[in-house]
Design an enzyme around this catalytic site. Structure first.
Site, PDB file in Angstrom:
ATOM      1  N   MET A 190       0.833  -1.179   0.000  1.00 32.05           N
ATOM      2  CA  MET A 190       0.000   0.000   0.000  1.00 32.05           C
ATOM      3  C   MET A 190       0.882   1.249   0.000  1.00 32.05           C
ATOM      4  O   MET A 190       0.978   1.933   1.016  1.00 32.05           O
ATOM      5  CB  MET A 190      -0.903   0.026   1.219  1.00 32.05           C
ATOM      6  CG  MET A 190      -1.855  -1.114   1.299  1.00 32.05           C
ATOM      7  SD  MET A 190      -3.203  -0.833   0.186  1.00 32.05           S
ATOM      8  CE  MET A 190      -4.423  -1.899   0.847  1.00 32.05           C
ATOM      9  N   PRO A 191       1.559   1.570  -1.068  1.00 30.22           N
ATOM     10  CA  PRO A 191       2.395   2.768  -1.067  1.00 30.22           C
ATOM     11  C   PRO A 191       1.572   4.049  -0.908  1.00 30.22           C
ATOM     12  O   PRO A 191       0.513   4.201  -1.524  1.00 30.22           O
ATOM     13  CB  PRO A 191       3.061   2.749  -2.443  1.00 30.22           C
ATOM     14  CG  PRO A 191       2.991   1.332  -2.892  1.00 30.22           C
ATOM     15  CD  PRO A 191       1.722   0.796  -2.305  1.00 30.22           C
ATOM     16  N   HIS A 192       2.087   4.936  -0.082  1.00 27.74           N
ATOM     17  CA  HIS A 192       1.506   6.268   0.068  1.00 27.74           C
ATOM     18  C   HIS A 192       2.622   7.270  -0.166  1.00 27.74           C
ATOM     19  O   HIS A 192       3.682   7.178   0.458  1.00 27.74           O
ATOM     20  CB  HIS A 192       0.912   6.461   1.462  1.00 27.74           C
ATOM     21  CG  HIS A 192       0.462   7.868   1.693  1.00 27.74           C
ATOM     22  ND1 HIS A 192      -0.641   8.408   1.057  1.00 27.74           N
ATOM     23  CD2 HIS A 192       0.985   8.854   2.460  1.00 27.74           C
ATOM     24  CE1 HIS A 192      -0.779   9.664   1.440  1.00 27.74           C
ATOM     25  NE2 HIS A 192       0.196   9.952   2.300  1.00 27.74           N
TER      26      HIS A 192
END
Length: 76
Positions: free
Chosen positions: A1-3
């Site tokens: 889940m890259p932010h």
């Protein structure tokens, strides 16, 4: 889940420009990390120039210089 949390000096970007920026960043993350587009989130936080040192440099950049994969070409 890259932010991805982008901090920059204030810019006048319309919704189309913001969408294009987010799409380009998401494409790079997908290409390099193999993430699915639906798992990526991007924030754009505009910081006044006179607040950059205290809000960004002192708290996020300087303490983490060794971990940055791209270091800034300036110092404060």
């Amino acid at each position: 889940m890259p932010h991805v949390d982008i901090k920059c000096f204030p810019r006048e970007l319309n919704d189309e420009q913001k969408d294009a920026l987010a799409a380009d960043i998401a494409a790079a993350i997908t290409r390099h990390l193999g993430s699915k587009d639906g798992a990526i989130s991007v924030a754009l936080n505009q910081v006044q120039q006179d607040e950059w040192k205290t809000q960004v440099w002192d708290t996020e950049i300087a303490p983490n210089l060794d971990e940055l994969i791209k270091k800034p070409g300036y110092s404060m």
